[in-house]
Design an enzyme around this catalytic site. Structure first.
Site, short mmCIF file in Angstrom:
data_model
loop_
_atom_site.label_atom_id
_atom_site.label_comp_id
_atom_site.label_asym_id
_atom_site.label_seq_id
_atom_site.Cartn_x
_atom_site.Cartn_y
_atom_site.Cartn_z
N ARG A 122 0.84 -1.20 0.00
CA ARG A 122 0.00 0.00 0.00
C ARG A 122 0.88 1.25 0.00
O ARG A 122 0.84 2.04 0.94
CB ARG A 122 -0.94 -0.02 1.20
CG ARG A 122 -1.66 -1.34 1.47
CD ARG A 122 -2.48 -1.85 0.34
NE ARG A 122 -3.75 -1.22 0.13
CZ ARG A 122 -4.89 -1.55 0.72
NH1 ARG A 122 -4.90 -2.48 1.64
NH2 ARG A 122 -6.01 -0.95 0.41
N GLN A 127 -0.29 2.88 -5.67
CA GLN A 127 -1.72 3.21 -5.54
C GLN A 127 -2.51 2.98 -6.83
O GLN A 127 -3.64 2.51 -6.80
CB GLN A 127 -1.86 4.67 -5.14
CG GLN A 127 -2.56 4.82 -3.83
CD GLN A 127 -2.44 6.23 -3.27
OE1 GLN A 127 -1.62 7.02 -3.70
NE2 GLN A 127 -3.27 6.53 -2.31
N ASP A 130 -3.60 -0.62 -7.17
CA ASP A 130 -4.09 -1.23 -5.92
C ASP A 130 -5.56 -1.64 -6.05
O ASP A 130 -6.47 -0.85 -5.85
CB ASP A 130 -3.89 -0.20 -4.80
CG ASP A 130 -4.30 -0.69 -3.43
OD1 ASP A 130 -4.92 -1.76 -3.35
OD2 ASP A 130 -4.02 0.01 -2.45
N SER A 133 -7.88 -1.29 -2.94
CA SER A 133 -8.43 0.05 -2.72
C SER A 133 -9.54 0.36 -3.71
O SER A 133 -10.60 0.85 -3.31
CB SER A 133 -7.34 1.12 -2.86
OG SER A 133 -6.46 1.03 -1.78
N TYR A 228 -1.96 -1.72 8.53
CA TYR A 228 -3.09 -2.59 8.85
C TYR A 228 -3.32 -2.64 10.36
O TYR A 228 -2.40 -2.42 11.15
CB TYR A 228 -2.83 -4.02 8.33
CG TYR A 228 -2.92 -4.12 6.83
CD1 TYR A 228 -4.16 -4.06 6.18
CD2 TYR A 228 -1.79 -4.26 6.04
CE1 TYR A 228 -4.25 -4.13 4.80
CE2 TYR A 228 -1.88 -4.34 4.65
CZ TYR A 228 -3.11 -4.28 4.05
OH TYR A 228 -3.21 -4.34 2.68
#
Ligand code: NAD
Length: 378
Positions: A122, A127, A130, A133, A228
């Site tokens: 992440r 991004q 990803d 997401s 996380y």
């Protein structure tokens, strides 16, 4: 290099892995893209739309898989298709590796370089590829729409000649990507929104969206180096439940999104908490497919517990399949592009790159993911 894109065969899945604009991008990079006939039909893309941007159409899965240097798809490969791929083939998809030990072993033994998109780190650079997401964001949006549909009250405050209607109250547990989008969507619909997460850093983000952060003193919770949540102790979990019970009882809609990386989702809402909620209230358990945050929630079902509707519908991004496909396809295209050698016009398996280090599970007959090895050892 030949890229084969396989049609999704999972029942009820309407999302497609690649849409024509991404094919266009890959063809311009110099790839030969072959799509399986009918690939995009669930999102209204005809084979001809793909042909127009340079794809060829394959009809035999066996031949396509056997000839491909790279295979792109949405969900994990079926077991019986692993042996159809040639040694050294790069396979890119969701893989759910922690729950698919046998499949991972088979990919390893077949010499496939299997990339698990869930394991992409992440980071800011990653991004754009990803998928967790992009899909969680849409899941968060859909969860609120489902809540609004199943609640027999309106979300916004209304001042009318027939009286003033109070706004509905939405409580969101777990404020990662899905939770943040759920907050934003519920706010846009005019609800009064509260949220909670065990990671204290989230409080500012919740407030910046105009929602209230429910404070619970759980002591040290923190987060992992990847951002996380850490698993709570049984004492912390009991304390959390106690505080969540009050917020749930006051809410019209509760949306739970809590996940723990590589392990089953934490059980947060129990039947006692549900029985304290107003009849007619709605709970959406977004973690239902990974063990569930809500006691009594069932995958792909809406059940009623003590007059409360508990929604456990799976694959929420699949309910906005066209947007979800657009985003997934873009993520896949960006992944291939990132590793594409623009001069030699080949995929460069750069094992030094931290994205590849995170996402590559099997390579050259071995399991190479350190994260997978360390979690599977526990
Ligand atoms: P996730 O799906 O793993 O979990 C959802 C949320 O549940 C998390 O916010 C987690 O803290 C929360 N949670 C876990 N246990 C809980 C409990 N008992 N009670 C309440 N909440 C609980 O999360 P995600 O959306 O995948 O995001 C994970 C991390 O990655 C976050 O830190 C996020 O900001 C970060 N992230 C970074 C990038 C980037 O920089 N490229 C992109 C996306 C996400």
């Amino acid at each position: 290099m030949k890229i084969a894109v396989m049609k999704e065969i999972h029942e009820g899945e309407k999302r497609v892995p690649l849409i024509p604009p991404t094919v266009d991008k890959l063809v311009k990079l110099g790839a030969q893209v072959e799509i399986e006939s009918g690939l995009g039909l669930t999102c209204r893309f005809e084979d001809a739309d793909y042909q127009k941007v340079g794809a060829t159409i394959g009809t035999s899965r066996e031949e396509m898989l056997g000839a491909a240097d790279i295979v792109l798809r949405l969900r994990k490969p079926p077991m019986d298709e692993v042996e159809l791929m040639k040694k050294g083939c790069v396979h890119v998809s969701y893989l759910d590796p922690f729950n698919e030990v046998e499949l991972v072993d088979k990919l390893k033994d077949a010499g496939i370089s299997a990339v698990s998109l869930e394991m992409i780190p992440r980071t800011t650079v990653a991004q754009k590829m990803d998928v967790l997401s992009s899909q969680a964001n849409l899941g968060g949006y859909v969860s609120v729409i489902l809540g609004a549909e199943h609640l027999d009250k309106v979300f916004p405050m209304m001042t009318t000649p027939a009286g003033t209607i109070k706004p509905s109250r939405v409580f969101i547990i777990g404020v990662g990507v899905a939770g943040l989008q759920a907050i934003a969507t519920a706010k846009r619909l005019g609800a009064r929104v509260e949220a909670f997460d065990t990671r204290p850093v989230v409080e500012e983000q919740v407030k910046s969206l105009g929602a209230k952060f429910v404070k619970v003193d759980l002591g040290d919770t923190g987060q992992t180096k990847d951002g996380y949540a850490k698993e709570l102790t049984p004492e912390q979990m009991a304390k959390q439940k106690e505080e969540m019970a009050k917020a749930c009882a006051a809410a019209d809609v509760v949306i739970t999104t809590a996940q723990l990386f590589g392990r089953p989702a934490p059980r947060i809402v129990d039947k006692a908490m549900i029985s304290d909620m107003q009849p007619g209230s709605v709970i959406i358990d977004m973690a239902v497919e990974t063990g569930g945050n809500v006691e009594g929630a069932e995958v792909d079902k809406i059940v009623e517990i003590e007059g409360v509707k508990v929604i456990g519908l799976g694959n929420l991004p699949g309910r906005v399949a066209e947007t979800a496909s657009q985003m997934y396809s873009s993520n896949l295209g960006n992944f291939v592009d990132h590793f594409w050698d623009k001069e030699a016009k080949v995929f460069n398996m750069n094992r030094e790159d931290e994205i590849m280090q995170g996402a590559l599970i099997t390579h050259n007959g071995e399991i190479v993911s350190e994260m997978y090895k360390s979690i599977m050892k526990k």
